[in-house]
Write a protein that holds these residues in place. Sequence first.
Motif, PDB file in Angstrom:
ATOM      1  N   ALA A 186      10.614  11.084   4.254  1.00  0.00           N
ATOM      2  CA  ALA A 186       9.389  10.971   3.452  1.00  0.00           C
ATOM      3  C   ALA A 186       9.064   9.504   3.191  1.00  0.00           C
ATOM      4  O   ALA A 186       7.900   9.098   3.208  1.00  0.00           O
ATOM      5  N   LEU A 187      10.122   8.698   2.962  1.00  0.00           N
ATOM      6  CA  LEU A 187       9.928   7.254   2.802  1.00  0.00           C
ATOM      7  C   LEU A 187       9.266   6.676   4.044  1.00  0.00           C
ATOM      8  O   LEU A 187       8.297   5.912   3.969  1.00  0.00           O
ATOM      9  N   LEU A 188       9.787   7.075   5.215  1.00  0.00           N
ATOM     10  CA  LEU A 188       9.212   6.572   6.466  1.00  0.00           C
ATOM     11  C   LEU A 188       7.767   7.043   6.625  1.00  0.00           C
ATOM     12  O   LEU A 188       6.907   6.297   7.101  1.00  0.00           O
ATOM     13  N   ALA A 189       7.498   8.282   6.225  1.00  0.00           N
ATOM     14  CA  ALA A 189       6.125   8.796   6.312  1.00  0.00           C
ATOM     15  C   ALA A 189       5.184   7.957   5.461  1.00  0.00           C
ATOM     16  O   ALA A 189       4.074   7.619   5.888  1.00  0.00           O
ATOM     17  N   CYS A 190       5.632   7.606   4.248  1.00  0.00           N
ATOM     18  CA  CYS A 190       4.792   6.781   3.372  1.00  0.00           C
ATOM     19  C   CYS A 190       4.559   5.407   3.995  1.00  0.00           C
ATOM     20  O   CYS A 190       3.455   4.859   3.930  1.00  0.00           O
ATOM     21  N   LEU A 191       5.619   4.838   4.586  1.00  0.00           N
ATOM     22  CA  LEU A 191       5.476   3.536   5.236  1.00  0.00           C
ATOM     23  C   LEU A 191       4.489   3.627   6.401  1.00  0.00           C
ATOM     24  O   LEU A 191       3.704   2.711   6.638  1.00  0.00           O
ATOM     25  N   LEU A 192       4.523   4.771   7.101  1.00  0.00           N
ATOM     26  CA  LEU A 192       3.590   4.987   8.207  1.00  0.00           C
ATOM     27  C   LEU A 192       2.149   4.935   7.697  1.00  0.00           C
ATOM     28  O   LEU A 192       1.295   4.244   8.260  1.00  0.00           O
ATOM     29  N   PHE A 193       1.908   5.669   6.591  1.00  0.00           N
ATOM     30  CA  PHE A 193       0.579   5.642   5.982  1.00  0.00           C
ATOM     31  C   PHE A 193       0.181   4.221   5.608  1.00  0.00           C
ATOM     32  O   PHE A 193      -0.911   3.745   5.921  1.00  0.00           O
ATOM     33  N   GLY A 194       1.080   3.553   4.896  1.00  0.00           N
ATOM     34  CA  GLY A 194       0.781   2.222   4.383  1.00  0.00           C
ATOM     35  C   GLY A 194       0.512   1.229   5.505  1.00  0.00           C
ATOM     36  O   GLY A 194      -0.450   0.458   5.473  1.00  0.00           O
ATOM     37  N   LEU A 195       1.366   1.255   6.529  1.00  0.00           N
ATOM     38  CA  LEU A 195       1.219   0.291   7.618  1.00  0.00           C
ATOM     39  C   LEU A 195      -0.057   0.556   8.422  1.00  0.00           C
ATOM     40  O   LEU A 195      -0.752  -0.372   8.813  1.00  0.00           O
ATOM     41  N   LEU A 253       0.827  -1.207   0.000  1.00  0.00           N
ATOM     42  CA  LEU A 253       0.000   0.000   0.000  1.00  0.00           C
ATOM     43  C   LEU A 253       0.863   1.260   0.000  1.00  0.00           C
ATOM     44  O   LEU A 253       0.430   2.319  -0.453  1.00  0.00           O
ATOM     45  N   SER A 254       2.102   1.148   0.514  1.00  0.00           N
ATOM     46  CA  SER A 254       2.989   2.320   0.567  1.00  0.00           C
ATOM     47  C   SER A 254       3.656   2.624  -0.765  1.00  0.00           C
ATOM     48  O   SER A 254       4.012   3.760  -1.030  1.00  0.00           O
ATOM     49  N   MET A 255       3.884   1.590  -1.578  1.00  0.00           N
ATOM     50  CA  MET A 255       4.757   1.751  -2.745  1.00  0.00           C
ATOM     51  C   MET A 255       4.367   2.901  -3.672  1.00  0.00           C
ATOM     52  O   MET A 255       5.210   3.728  -4.015  1.00  0.00           O
ATOM     53  N   PRO A 256       3.089   2.994  -4.109  1.00  0.00           N
ATOM     54  CA  PRO A 256       2.743   4.125  -4.990  1.00  0.00           C
ATOM     55  C   PRO A 256       2.963   5.466  -4.302  1.00  0.00           C
ATOM     56  O   PRO A 256       3.394   6.436  -4.926  1.00  0.00           O
ATOM     57  N   LEU A 257       2.699   5.506  -2.981  1.00  0.00           N
ATOM     58  CA  LEU A 257       2.898   6.741  -2.232  1.00  0.00           C
ATOM     59  C   LEU A 257       4.368   7.144  -2.247  1.00  0.00           C
ATOM     60  O   LEU A 257       4.709   8.312  -2.392  1.00  0.00           O
ATOM     61  N   ILE A 258       5.249   6.154  -2.097  1.00  0.00           N
ATOM     62  CA  ILE A 258       6.680   6.457  -2.021  1.00  0.00           C
ATOM     63  C   ILE A 258       7.164   7.062  -3.339  1.00  0.00           C
ATOM     64  O   ILE A 258       7.820   8.096  -3.366  1.00  0.00           O
ATOM     65  N   PHE A 259       6.803   6.419  -4.452  1.00  0.00           N
ATOM     66  CA  PHE A 259       7.223   6.959  -5.749  1.00  0.00           C
ATOM     67  C   PHE A 259       6.680   8.374  -5.938  1.00  0.00           C
ATOM     68  O   PHE A 259       7.387   9.279  -6.374  1.00  0.00           O
ATOM     69  N   ALA A 260       5.399   8.570  -5.606  1.00  0.00           N
ATOM     70  CA  ALA A 260       4.797   9.894  -5.774  1.00  0.00           C
ATOM     71  C   ALA A 260       5.508  10.910  -4.899  1.00  0.00           C
ATOM     72  O   ALA A 260       5.871  12.011  -5.349  1.00  0.00           O
ATOM     73  N   ALA A 261       5.758  10.535  -3.639  1.00  0.00           N
ATOM     74  CA  ALA A 261       6.402  11.477  -2.715  1.00  0.00           C
ATOM     75  C   ALA A 261       7.808  11.833  -3.176  1.00  0.00           C
ATOM     76  O   ALA A 261       8.222  12.992  -3.114  1.00  0.00           O
ATOM     77  N   MET A 262       8.552  10.839  -3.680  1.00  0.00           N
ATOM     78  CA  MET A 262       9.919  11.117  -4.139  1.00  0.00           C
ATOM     79  C   MET A 262       9.912  12.069  -5.324  1.00  0.00           C
ATOM     80  O   MET A 262      10.702  13.010  -5.396  1.00  0.00           O
TER      81      MET A 262
END
Lengths: 317, 314
Positions: free
Chosen positions: B251-260, B21-30
């Motif tokens: 930002a990566l950690l933030a996305c992981l937070l959302f996803g988790l 669930l985090s992966m698309p967020l991570i690419f977008a955030a980067m």
Amino acid sequence: MKNKLAIGLAAIGVAAVMQGTALAEALKVAVVLPGVVTDKSFNENVYQGLTRARDELGVEIAYTEKVPQPSQVEVMSDYARRGYDVVVGAGAEYTDAAKRVARQFPDIDVIVLNGAPTDGVATINYDNQQFGYVLGLAAGHGSETGKIAALSAQQVPAFEQVVEGYRAGFNAVRPDGEVLVAYTNDWADIAKAKEASLNVISQGADVLLPYLDAGFLGVVQAAEERDVHVVGVVRDLSGEYPEVNLLSTVLDFGGALYQAVELAQNEAIEPRDYRFGIGTDAGYLGGFNAEASQEMRDAVAAAVEKMQAGELDPSAE
Amino acid sequence: MFDFVFDAAQFGEFLATGLRLSMPLIFAAMGGLLCERAGVFNIALEGQLLLGAFGAALGAHLTGMAGGGVAVALVFGAASGLGLALLGVTLRVNQIVVGIAVILFAIGFTSFMSRVAFEGGGNSLRLDGFRPIDIPILSDIPVIGPVLFAQDLLFYLMLAVVAAIQIVLFRTGLGLSIRAVGESPATADAAGVPVFTLRYGVIVAGSMIASLGGAYIVLSQVFLFSDNMSAGKGFIGLAAIVLGRWNPVLALLACLLFGLFDAFQLRLQFQSPDMPFQVFAALPYVISIMALVGLIGRAQPPAAVGRPYDREMR
């Protein structure tokens, strides 16, 4: 594609000829839709019912796609002003708009598909519990783990009714069986629906019921990957997904619309709640899985018969 | 409530869901972070995810290979970046407006083109996506192994992208120039940094990275295309940039937070069926607001972000 186009053109031709000849007084029916008529789902289904009414009943039709909430009243009353006799809102979200239009134009018939019973409006509904019940019954015979699941985006009344029947049917076969319910918060998010499905599967559910728009594809995929089954409530999944489909029922809103138009043509439609049970022209059983046991088929057939005869009412349990 | 944590298989499953669930967020955030570091708001992330998803479906459909899908997704991402840069940097149109325009364009364009390009609609596609690659030995570690070392190519690419952005931004001369352009373009210009060229390059690169998020949804998750399938993930990516204080690793950690937390709320729904599910659905957002105000303190965006640079302007 070409075929569809040809049929479409032929249909328009037929309609044009019919209009040109005898049907100057043809009933005029307008449908307002929340989505596009090519969505392979609810909207397309309604649209097919509408075109069937045009071809077979000779009514004049019009429709508007993708009407958002703020424009519903405007679009519907515009049709009323332009002399349409029947104005249909396709979906529960049109209920409030329909109520206002019906008050403003008392001479026309306002119909809402899947809407809650409303003053001045003819609403067309299903006995959702009945459909849920047969699917729960099938799941009871098909499940190995004794756990099944239902997934939707939002906690809408129609879904809750389906789940109520689903649970009753499942518990009729497995009194200690458990039904998991999950919400994804998005009707069309396939990825989210898939994750939610994998999640319920990992908790032991082996029959899933999706009550979603495009999101149902995620449920089907998860089921395919983990080798579990799906039961379809709105459309028949047995044709496209014969491996995962355990049993489907069909809520044919297009067929229901067709019947309503037929009633309106005979000036017999009233502003009340019309309710379709299982085993009618507008709501019926779809296909079983090829490997479904005879026991399951018999149990489902018996339940449908009982519900039609009024001997079994899953909503009362 | 937390008993799944003590069951290795369940916990692994939970982590894997959160990661996916985090992966698309991570690419977008980067992608968005890179643009903002150079002083350009990229609100269009949502649209670029969608364009990337459509490009990936189109490429994989035409070539029959997942790699072809990634290539076409990158082309679509680059094209949207070029449009964004042309309007936002050269013509100095308001960057928020431009971003929204790209989103609206992406929604209409992909919905229409998917009907043209895919017979029977994007929903009926069965694309050849990426398959997980098991890294020997490491993937046998319990719980962590299958989650981190049995992923597909895009996951490893994501790690490389995050590392690359972190290193380029903070360890190279190029990164110094990018950050200078984002903080004070006039000063950077006076020092001989090519402000416009750099912003163009960064926007195109950032947009390509964002489009990979869409490619991930199509090629690793659902293997088909459906209208508007990005479903708001680009906007969550935008929030993750702020939560991560414009730092790639944070930002990566933030996305992981959302996803988790998204994965967590899916589980919580069953444990407490009497609670309204909306409470759980709101959980990732509540957590991020709390993190924003409580843990991290005031976030400081790049000083020149959102302001088009004009040499003649005082």
